[in-house]
Scaffold this motif. Sequence first.
Motif, PDB file in Angstrom:
ATOM      1  N   ASP A 115      -7.063  40.452  69.466  1.00  0.00           N
ATOM      2  CA  ASP A 115      -7.497  40.724  68.227  1.00  0.00           C
ATOM      3  C   ASP A 115      -7.237  40.314  66.768  1.00  0.00           C
ATOM      4  O   ASP A 115      -7.606  40.777  66.088  1.00  0.00           O
ATOM      5  N   GLU A 116      -7.523  38.991  67.427  1.00  0.00           N
ATOM      6  CA  GLU A 116      -8.179  38.273  66.360  1.00  0.00           C
ATOM      7  C   GLU A 116      -9.287  39.006  65.881  1.00  0.00           C
ATOM      8  O   GLU A 116     -10.556  38.781  64.498  1.00  0.00           O
ATOM      9  N   TYR A 117     -10.703  39.323  67.056  1.00  0.00           N
ATOM     10  CA  TYR A 117     -11.550  39.520  66.517  1.00  0.00           C
ATOM     11  C   TYR A 117     -11.443  41.084  65.342  1.00  0.00           C
ATOM     12  O   TYR A 117     -12.540  41.167  64.406  1.00  0.00           O
ATOM     13  N   TYR A 118     -10.698  41.548  66.279  1.00  0.00           N
ATOM     14  CA  TYR A 118     -10.654  43.084  65.318  1.00  0.00           C
ATOM     15  C   TYR A 118     -10.249  43.103  63.944  1.00  0.00           C
ATOM     16  O   TYR A 118     -10.706  43.334  62.745  1.00  0.00           O
ATOM     17  N   ALA A 119      -9.611  41.745  63.856  1.00  0.00           N
ATOM     18  CA  ALA A 119      -8.302  41.635  62.578  1.00  0.00           C
ATOM     19  C   ALA A 119      -9.737  40.633  61.583  1.00  0.00           C
ATOM     20  O   ALA A 119      -9.598  41.215  60.167  1.00  0.00           O
ATOM     21  N   ALA A 120      -9.859  40.268  62.561  1.00  0.00           N
ATOM     22  CA  ALA A 120     -11.179  39.781  61.688  1.00  0.00           C
ATOM     23  C   ALA A 120     -12.819  40.137  60.696  1.00  0.00           C
ATOM     24  O   ALA A 120     -12.571  39.969  59.600  1.00  0.00           O
ATOM     25  N   ASP A 131      -2.924  31.593  71.277  1.00  0.00           N
ATOM     26  CA  ASP A 131      -2.909  32.503  69.625  1.00  0.00           C
ATOM     27  C   ASP A 131      -4.023  31.546  69.022  1.00  0.00           C
ATOM     28  O   ASP A 131      -4.644  31.471  67.793  1.00  0.00           O
ATOM     29  N   GLY A 132      -4.736  30.408  69.296  1.00  0.00           N
ATOM     30  CA  GLY A 132      -5.653  29.824  68.857  1.00  0.00           C
ATOM     31  C   GLY A 132      -6.498  29.779  68.603  1.00  0.00           C
ATOM     32  O   GLY A 132      -6.951  30.467  69.295  1.00  0.00           O
ATOM     33  N   GLY A 133      -7.072  28.964  68.166  1.00  0.00           N
ATOM     34  CA  GLY A 133      -8.817  28.351  68.119  1.00  0.00           C
ATOM     35  C   GLY A 133      -9.519  29.330  66.593  1.00  0.00           C
ATOM     36  O   GLY A 133      -8.401  29.424  65.763  1.00  0.00           O
ATOM     37  N   PRO A 134     -10.825  28.942  66.085  1.00  0.00           N
ATOM     38  CA  PRO A 134     -10.952  28.876  64.985  1.00  0.00           C
ATOM     39  C   PRO A 134     -11.479  30.804  64.329  1.00  0.00           C
ATOM     40  O   PRO A 134     -10.760  30.196  63.009  1.00  0.00           O
ATOM     41  N   LEU A 135     -11.021  31.070  65.579  1.00  0.00           N
ATOM     42  CA  LEU A 135     -11.176  32.595  65.101  1.00  0.00           C
ATOM     43  C   LEU A 135     -10.097  33.172  64.387  1.00  0.00           C
ATOM     44  O   LEU A 135      -9.458  33.137  63.280  1.00  0.00           O
ATOM     45  N   ALA A 136      -8.384  32.942  64.982  1.00  0.00           N
ATOM     46  CA  ALA A 136      -6.960  32.767  64.845  1.00  0.00           C
ATOM     47  C   ALA A 136      -6.995  32.283  63.556  1.00  0.00           C
ATOM     48  O   ALA A 136      -6.248  32.961  62.907  1.00  0.00           O
ATOM     49  N   ASP A 137      -7.393  30.293  63.600  1.00  0.00           N
ATOM     50  CA  ASP A 137      -7.068  29.842  62.172  1.00  0.00           C
ATOM     51  C   ASP A 137      -8.269  30.719  60.589  1.00  0.00           C
ATOM     52  O   ASP A 137      -7.049  30.605  60.090  1.00  0.00           O
ATOM     53  N   ALA A 138      -9.225  30.892  61.126  1.00  0.00           N
ATOM     54  CA  ALA A 138      -9.887  32.169  59.968  1.00  0.00           C
ATOM     55  C   ALA A 138      -9.222  33.058  59.546  1.00  0.00           C
ATOM     56  O   ALA A 138      -8.998  33.590  58.288  1.00  0.00           O
ATOM     57  N   THR A 139      -8.390  33.758  60.658  1.00  0.00           N
ATOM     58  CA  THR A 139      -8.170  35.636  60.229  1.00  0.00           C
ATOM     59  C   THR A 139      -6.519  34.714  59.288  1.00  0.00           C
ATOM     60  O   THR A 139      -6.498  35.980  58.023  1.00  0.00           O
ATOM     61  N   ARG A 140      -5.702  33.636  60.378  1.00  0.00           N
ATOM     62  CA  ARG A 140      -4.721  33.735  59.591  1.00  0.00           C
ATOM     63  C   ARG A 140      -4.695  33.318  57.957  1.00  0.00           C
ATOM     64  O   ARG A 140      -3.856  33.409  56.715  1.00  0.00           O
ATOM     65  N   ALA A 141      -6.142  32.445  57.204  1.00  0.00           N
ATOM     66  CA  ALA A 141      -6.111  31.998  56.228  1.00  0.00           C
ATOM     67  C   ALA A 141      -6.650  33.296  55.491  1.00  0.00           C
ATOM     68  O   ALA A 141      -6.251  33.404  53.610  1.00  0.00           O
ATOM     69  N   ALA A 142      -7.561  34.243  56.062  1.00  0.00           N
ATOM     70  CA  ALA A 142      -7.468  35.520  55.007  1.00  0.00           C
ATOM     71  C   ALA A 142      -6.294  36.215  55.105  1.00  0.00           C
ATOM     72  O   ALA A 142      -6.341  36.851  53.917  1.00  0.00           O
ATOM     73  N   ARG A 143      -5.441  36.431  55.436  1.00  0.00           N
ATOM     74  CA  ARG A 143      -4.477  37.342  55.479  1.00  0.00           C
ATOM     75  C   ARG A 143      -3.713  36.598  54.413  1.00  0.00           C
ATOM     76  O   ARG A 143      -2.946  37.736  53.552  1.00  0.00           O
TER      77      ARG A 143
END
Length: 781
Positions: A584-589, A503-515
Amino acid sequence: MPQDERRDDPRGRGWRRALAIAFAAVVVVALCLVVAEGGPDGTRVVARLGGAGVSIAVLAAYLAAERRRRRTERDLGARPVAPIAAQGDGGAEKDGPPLPQNATKAELDGLLLHADDALAALRDLVAHGHGRAGSEILPELLERAGLMSWEGAPAVSATKLRRNGRWWLTPREGELSGEGRDRLLSIEASLNVNEDLERGGWPEGMAPERRVARALSRVADLRPAQGDKGPAMEFLSDGAVAGGEWASRLALSDRIENLPAPFRIEASFQCNVARRLVVTDVAVPRPACFAPFSDDGARRAALARAYALRLAVLVGRMALASLPAGSRAVVNCHEFGREETLLSLDLTHDALDLLAALARDERSAEGDLSDVPGLSVATSGSGWLSPVSPLLDLGDEEVFPRGRYREVELDDTPAPGPVARACGARRVSDLGIMEKAGRASAWNGVVHELGDTTATAVSRLVALREQTGDVTVAEACERAAKALVEGAMDVSDRHGLALLFVDGGPLADATRAARRAVDADAPTPEELSAALEQLEGALSPITEMGIYLDDNDSVYRYFNSVAERVRYNRTADDGGRRVRLVPDEYYAAHSLAARILGMLGRHDEALAHAEELMRVAPATPDAALCKVRCLEGQARIFEAADLLISAISYSATARDMSICFYRLAFMEWKLGRADLSVACYQRAIDLHGEIADQARQELADLIAAEGPKLAPLADEQVIPSLEEGGLPAGPIGALRAELRDAVAACTDAGIFSVARPLTGALLELCRDDALVGVHRSLMRP
């Protein structure tokens, strides 16, 4: 021995009967001789022989009857439980004088079902003497169960189960364990045994304690209470393949739920119909639960051992009746709330009669069972059962092949015919919803080869990167190796490495920070803007490269649930193109970006993100709800209402449909149609419990604000009111049938990773105890 006792002793009564029969035989012979005395010689001979024959016949008939009487007395309980007062034997005087003719009485069912606390109601019943509820036996059983001496007893609700007619007591708060659970189970069993005793059909004059012993000895021979299928079972079994996994599991669960046993039955099972095999785990009561039926500790232990055997035989019978002929059933017994196996029974059709006879016989069932073939059991020093190894476990490969929970996303084999028809799937992978399945599988395959050093781990990850044909796996290997080389991760941190790999990568990191920013108590505009900037920075390269844009060969889609995937497969027209899963990260972002922009009042920009969600998730009502929030922020209420009506039509679960009705209620109020708002709120409440509390509160607020001109609708008026107002009621019937067919097909095909979540969705639309048992059986052990 006192004279009265000698007169009542069974052996004395037997000798008196024997003497009387013998005397009668002598009289018969004498009469024959007297009658024939003056006749010819032939007549005298015939008379003598006839008299002797009659005498012999009478004596033989008596001896046979005496043997049957002794056998019956032995079967009714050679070692009876402690005496229980019966009506007419002075029991009413035990607690005082007889009830006055006009004394208040109670009907037991109503007393318990209407009580705020069933235990308090029963205590009141016992305290006011026998005969108050039409039973002389129940108060004494309840006293022996410890009802009156239970200090700190919880408030309990009483339910009479629809399927088997048995009482089920449930604490209103929390769960009981240990002695508390034992006492509750013993009270529950007292109610059930009392009903068995009151039902009749007992030999005339049989004492209450004999009836109790006989009721307990009948457990192995019980039959399911419902002779015909109810509406739910008719629906669930419609179209089922006879002898398949789905039909067999449904039949077994239905039979277990319908068994009218004295103690509640809590069971779970696994089947492998192809191997003609079923394993069932069932909970059995401890000796303390038999306190109502005996005051002696050793006797209670014997009753508990016998009950465990009888219940195992009973459940085994149900299992064999549910699977194809020639099957084998293993039953493992354990205490309520415990996992250790105390008795394990391996049963086949050939062995069933022998074990059923053993369980039926009181002396044998309560005796030493260690030498019984097909039975693993050991007795402790206290007389109760000791843990043993199960003959076969629920999780054994033989009964639960691991392939049943394979990642369908990685299986490109053609879907079996029934699965293709019911789920619209060309390949098994067409049932998948998890984009990260490839990375998860790759990690599970490599994690045990990483070793203890950074060099070994990096070397193995680099090798995997070169070997894989999955681009996302190659990126994951690069990501994890880089973190190890730079010291950002340690090789011993397997959990952290797994998260980074899968579940890593820039998009996953950005999604977790936004949440984190969105979920904060009171995020500032600056904090929200910073989170938005990180999200857009991670999304920008994906958008510029058009990674998830549809092309001539593929479409890119996201699904919140397996039910959504099945609905999409059955209804979408992609021109034969292959469906590729969106992370999942793309949808969540995009969802979080739309939410943050809405919080910042930038609804026009938020709408663009919502539109992208609608594109990649056309079967996901959550995407429509995101767009509805944007339209609401732009005061475009008509469009928002139309979008919700559309989402109701393609919702694949009761929960999603309920949320759509809940949101539509507000839109109808905004459009000035408060009456339809009431109907929408009530429809949301009917469809799903998760939404019900909030919908009820808002409905109450709405009615209070509107005054007497608005009132709740009767249940039968909700759907007609929606239809009269031009609103849909939701295609519940079609959705229920679609889910049933998909569940049955996937279960028969052994695709449990899909069948189980589909069964969960079906349960929301068809709540049935037998279906709950099937749902549990599809779980990975």
